[in-house]
Scaffold this motif. Structure first.
Motif, PDB file in Angstrom:
ATOM      1  N   GLY A 241       0.800  -1.220   0.000  1.00 45.46           N
ATOM      2  CA  GLY A 241       0.000   0.000   0.000  1.00 45.46           C
ATOM      3  C   GLY A 241       0.829   1.264   0.000  1.00 45.46           C
ATOM      4  N   MET A 242       2.055   1.187  -0.514  1.00 47.44           N
ATOM      5  CA  MET A 242       2.910   2.377  -0.594  1.00 47.44           C
ATOM      6  C   MET A 242       2.329   3.414  -1.530  1.00 47.44           C
ATOM      7  SD  MET A 242       6.876   1.201  -0.818  1.00 47.44           S
ATOM      8  CE  MET A 242       7.633   0.146   0.412  1.00 47.44           C
ATOM      9  N   SER A 243       2.701   4.665  -1.273  1.00 45.80           N
ATOM     10  CA  SER A 243       2.277   5.742  -2.166  1.00 45.80           C
ATOM     11  C   SER A 243       2.962   5.580  -3.515  1.00 45.80           C
ATOM     12  CB  SER A 243       2.644   7.102  -1.573  1.00 45.80           C
ATOM     13  OG  SER A 243       4.059   7.270  -1.560  1.00 45.80           O
ATOM     14  N   ARG A 244       2.354   6.160  -4.551  1.00 47.13           N
ATOM     15  CA  ARG A 244       2.936   6.071  -5.894  1.00 47.13           C
ATOM     16  C   ARG A 244       4.308   6.738  -5.938  1.00 47.13           C
ATOM     17  NH1 ARG A 244       3.004   2.348  -9.143  1.00 47.13           N
ATOM     18  NH2 ARG A 244       3.840   2.958 -11.162  1.00 47.13           N
ATOM     19  N   GLU A 245       4.471   7.832  -5.227  1.00 49.29           N
ATOM     20  CA  GLU A 245       5.758   8.521  -5.201  1.00 49.29           C
ATOM     21  C   GLU A 245       6.860   7.609  -4.673  1.00 49.29           C
ATOM     22  OE1 GLU A 245       7.597  12.630  -3.310  1.00 49.29           O
ATOM     23  OE2 GLU A 245       6.403  11.296  -2.043  1.00 49.29           O
ATOM     24  N   LYS A 246       6.594   6.955  -3.559  1.00 47.19           N
ATOM     25  CA  LYS A 246       7.623   6.121  -2.934  1.00 47.19           C
ATOM     26  C   LYS A 246       7.966   4.917  -3.818  1.00 47.19           C
ATOM     27  CE  LYS A 246       7.247   5.737   1.530  1.00 47.19           C
ATOM     28  NZ  LYS A 246       6.831   5.256   2.888  1.00 47.19           N
ATOM     29  N   ILE A 247       6.947   4.307  -4.418  1.00 47.42           N
ATOM     30  CA  ILE A 247       7.186   3.160  -5.304  1.00 47.42           C
ATOM     31  C   ILE A 247       8.076   3.561  -6.477  1.00 47.42           C
ATOM     32  CG2 ILE A 247       6.117   1.536  -6.927  1.00 47.42           C
ATOM     33  CD1 ILE A 247       3.667   1.474  -5.077  1.00 47.42           C
ATOM     34  N   VAL A 248       7.748   4.680  -7.114  1.00 48.61           N
ATOM     35  CA  VAL A 248       8.505   5.111  -8.294  1.00 48.61           C
ATOM     36  C   VAL A 248       9.932   5.491  -7.910  1.00 48.61           C
ATOM     37  CG1 VAL A 248       8.656   6.851 -10.135  1.00 48.61           C
ATOM     38  CG2 VAL A 248       6.456   5.801  -9.577  1.00 48.61           C
ATOM     39  N   MET A 249      10.113   6.079  -6.739  1.00 49.60           N
ATOM     40  CA  MET A 249      11.473   6.422  -6.308  1.00 49.60           C
ATOM     41  C   MET A 249      12.315   5.165  -6.071  1.00 49.60           C
ATOM     42  SD  MET A 249      10.858   9.768  -3.858  1.00 49.60           S
ATOM     43  CE  MET A 249      12.606  10.142  -3.640  1.00 49.60           C
ATOM     44  N   LEU A 250      11.719   4.138  -5.479  1.00 52.36           N
ATOM     45  CA  LEU A 250      12.432   2.868  -5.310  1.00 52.36           C
ATOM     46  C   LEU A 250      12.778   2.253  -6.670  1.00 52.36           C
ATOM     47  CD1 LEU A 250      10.428   1.222  -2.370  1.00 52.36           C
ATOM     48  CD2 LEU A 250      12.750   2.159  -2.266  1.00 52.36           C
ATOM     49  N   GLU A 251      11.818   2.300  -7.584  1.00 50.17           N
ATOM     50  CA  GLU A 251      12.064   1.757  -8.921  1.00 50.17           C
ATOM     51  C   GLU A 251      13.162   2.535  -9.636  1.00 50.17           C
ATOM     52  OE1 GLU A 251       7.604  -0.029  -9.909  1.00 50.17           O
ATOM     53  OE2 GLU A 251       8.128   2.003 -10.527  1.00 50.17           O
ATOM     54  N   HIS A 252      13.183   3.851  -9.441  1.00 48.83           N
ATOM     55  CA  HIS A 252      14.220   4.678 -10.058  1.00 48.83           C
ATOM     56  C   HIS A 252      15.606   4.323  -9.501  1.00 48.83           C
ATOM     57  CE1 HIS A 252      16.180   8.165 -11.865  1.00 48.83           C
ATOM     58  NE2 HIS A 252      16.739   8.392 -10.679  1.00 48.83           N
ATOM     59  N   MET A 253      15.673   4.002  -8.228  1.00 48.79           N
ATOM     60  CA  MET A 253      16.955   3.617  -7.631  1.00 48.79           C
ATOM     61  C   MET A 253      17.491   2.342  -8.275  1.00 48.79           C
ATOM     62  SD  MET A 253      16.263   4.598  -3.610  1.00 48.79           S
ATOM     63  CE  MET A 253      17.962   4.470  -3.043  1.00 48.79           C
ATOM     64  N   ILE A 254      16.604   1.394  -8.519  1.00 49.75           N
ATOM     65  CA  ILE A 254      17.012   0.165  -9.216  1.00 49.75           C
ATOM     66  C   ILE A 254      17.411   0.491 -10.645  1.00 49.75           C
ATOM     67  CG2 ILE A 254      16.239  -2.085 -10.063  1.00 49.75           C
ATOM     68  CD1 ILE A 254      14.336  -2.191  -7.643  1.00 49.75           C
ATOM     69  N   LEU A 255      16.592   1.287 -11.319  1.00 48.50           N
ATOM     70  CA  LEU A 255      16.803   1.618 -12.729  1.00 48.50           C
ATOM     71  C   LEU A 255      18.119   2.344 -12.973  1.00 48.50           C
ATOM     72  CD1 LEU A 255      15.361   1.740 -15.592  1.00 48.50           C
ATOM     73  CD2 LEU A 255      14.692   4.056 -14.932  1.00 48.50           C
ATOM     74  N   SER A 256      18.512   3.216 -12.061  1.00 44.72           N
ATOM     75  CA  SER A 256      19.641   4.116 -12.315  1.00 44.72           C
ATOM     76  C   SER A 256      20.954   3.675 -11.678  1.00 44.72           C
ATOM     77  CB  SER A 256      19.300   5.528 -11.818  1.00 44.72           C
ATOM     78  OG  SER A 256      19.095   5.541 -10.420  1.00 44.72           O
ATOM     79  N   HIS A 257      20.966   2.558 -10.934  1.00 41.90           N
ATOM     80  CA  HIS A 257      22.165   2.271 -10.138  1.00 41.90           C
ATOM     81  C   HIS A 257      23.378   1.860 -10.975  1.00 41.90           C
ATOM     82  CE1 HIS A 257      20.964  -2.094 -10.133  1.00 41.90           C
ATOM     83  NE2 HIS A 257      22.268  -2.307  -9.944  1.00 41.90           N
ATOM     84  N   HIS A 258      23.182   1.496 -12.252  1.00 40.71           N
ATOM     85  CA  HIS A 258      24.331   1.239 -13.138  1.00 40.71           C
ATOM     86  C   HIS A 258      24.818   2.508 -13.837  1.00 40.71           C
ATOM     87  CE1 HIS A 258      24.006  -3.426 -13.670  1.00 40.71           C
ATOM     88  NE2 HIS A 258      24.237  -3.056 -12.428  1.00 40.71           N
ATOM     89  N   TYR A 259      24.061   3.563 -13.726  1.00 43.05           N
ATOM     90  CA  TYR A 259      24.459   4.934 -14.099  1.00 43.05           C
ATOM     91  C   TYR A 259      24.482   5.233 -15.596  1.00 43.05           C
ATOM     92  CZ  TYR A 259      26.321   9.351 -12.251  1.00 43.05           C
ATOM     93  OH  TYR A 259      26.468  10.643 -11.844  1.00 43.05           O
ATOM     94  N   GLU A 260      25.005   4.323 -16.408  1.00 38.72           N
ATOM     95  CA  GLU A 260      25.184   4.580 -17.839  1.00 38.72           C
ATOM     96  C   GLU A 260      24.319   3.638 -18.674  1.00 38.72           C
ATOM     97  OE1 GLU A 260      26.821   7.049 -18.856  1.00 38.72           O
ATOM     98  OE2 GLU A 260      28.212   7.572 -17.234  1.00 38.72           O
ATOM     99  N   PRO A 261      23.814   4.119 -19.825  1.00 41.79           N
ATOM    100  CA  PRO A 261      22.989   3.266 -20.699  1.00 41.79           C
ATOM    101  C   PRO A 261      23.680   1.983 -21.135  1.00 41.79           C
ATOM    102  CG  PRO A 261      22.812   5.556 -21.366  1.00 41.79           C
ATOM    103  CD  PRO A 261      23.898   5.505 -20.323  1.00 41.79           C
TER     104      PRO A 261
END
Length: 319
Positions: A241-261
């Motif tokens: 039941g997390m807020s949409r903001e918190k879910i997307v921020m967690l997903e962004h952390m996973i998405l961006s942790h390799h830094y480069e395309p």
């Protein structure tokens, strides 16, 4: 016990010894003759090996060798592009009469998996954010059995028994301390990001219970742990039941942790906790690779070129 380990090998040395097959394939050379391409390992490290000009008679015995087998090789150690390599003259699969100690062949994290797991659970229990606490505790409880042995990679950094826990625990320790320096960081968010950033490697990588991987799963090859991680968090965080903001921020952390395309991240970090997560990840990977490479040299000497560190030859201080 083995007479000689990979980290003890010297150029021009001739040896007859047992090693673990980490990868094996028969390829066709420029001379149109078949050769055997191997990655061999033991508890101290790994080394590439070649057996040139395979005969039809040799092919039949080679066909019986698979990844995960232990083989006995007769070879000479040479150097190729600044790194040691085996030139194999004879190779055979081990037999029950060889009386081998399995601990000689598999790398393992230097800490007990159970201790690392309990440390991480203790960190989660200390979270003030109850939703992030539940997410991490649930994920680690559900996956406890696999976490005990899973590597963090097929090869390279933390490719060892318990490697994923070891990588995560050291990042967690460093991240916890960084939060005492940079007061603007949300500690629970950062440490939750550390906990989940590589979690889907459990489903990206295939591994046996010795922490040895023979490749990637179907989903791992087509999606990778970053996409798999985003999918997993979308489901589990929504159930909490997390807020949409918190879910997307967690997903962004996973998405961006390799830094480069080129390394799998189409977005660079867009908030402080995501930025720090990337540097925690790269710091621990590089420190692991340096520590691993420097184990094989004496003080005052340089290592071979380290592939994961742009073939840098590292120096070991005498003091």
């Amino acid at each position: 016990m083995k007479d000689i380990y990979i980290t003890q090998l010297k150029t021009d040395q001739e040896i007859l010894e047992f090693f673990l097959v980490k990868s094996i394939s028969v390829k066709l050379g420029s001379n149109r003759k078949k050769y055997l391409d191997l990655l061999l390992g033991d508890s101290s490290g790994e080394i590439t090996a070649k057996k040139w000009d395979i005969s039809d008679e040799e092919q039949s015995s080679i066909d019986k060798i698979a990844e995960g087998d232990i083989v006995k090789v007769k070879c000479t150690i040479n150097e190729w592009k600044g790194m040691k390599q085996m030139r194999v003259s004879k190779i055979r699969k081990s037999s029950p009469t060889d009386e081998l100690d399995i601990r000689d062949f598999f790398k393992a994290a230097p800490e007990k998996s159970e201790d690392m797991y309990e440390y991480l659970i203790g960190i989660f229990e200390d979270f003030e954010d109850l939703e992030l606490k539940k997410l991490c505790v649930d994920l680690y409880t559900e996956n406890r059995d696999k976490l005990m042995y899973y590597p963090a990679a097929k090869k390279n950094h933390h490719a060892e028994y318990g490697g994923l826990l070891y990588h995560t625990k050291r990042m967690m320790m460093t991240g916890d301390y960084i939060c005492t320096v940079y007061k603007n960081l949300n500690r629970d968010l950062l440490l939750c990001g550390v906990a989940i950033h590589d979690m889907e490697k459990l489903n990206e990588i295939n591994s046996d219970e010795r922490g040895v991987s023979n490749g990637y799963s179907f989903e791992g090859q087509l999606l990778g742990h970053i996409v798999q991680g985003i999918k997993s968090i979308e489901i589990k965080a929504s159930e909490i039941g997390m807020s949409r903001e918190k879910i997307v921020m967690l997903e962004h952390m996973i998405l961006s942790h390799h830094y480069e395309p080129e390394f799998g991240s189409p977005k660079k970090p867009l908030f402080p906790e995501a930025e720090v997560l990337h540097y925690l990840d790269i710091l621990d990977a590089r420190m692991y690779d340096m520590e691993d490479a420097l184990q094989s040299v004496e003080p005052g000497e340089f290592t071979d070129g380290v592939w994961t560190l742009d073939y840098r030859r590292l120096y070991k201080a005498k003091f």
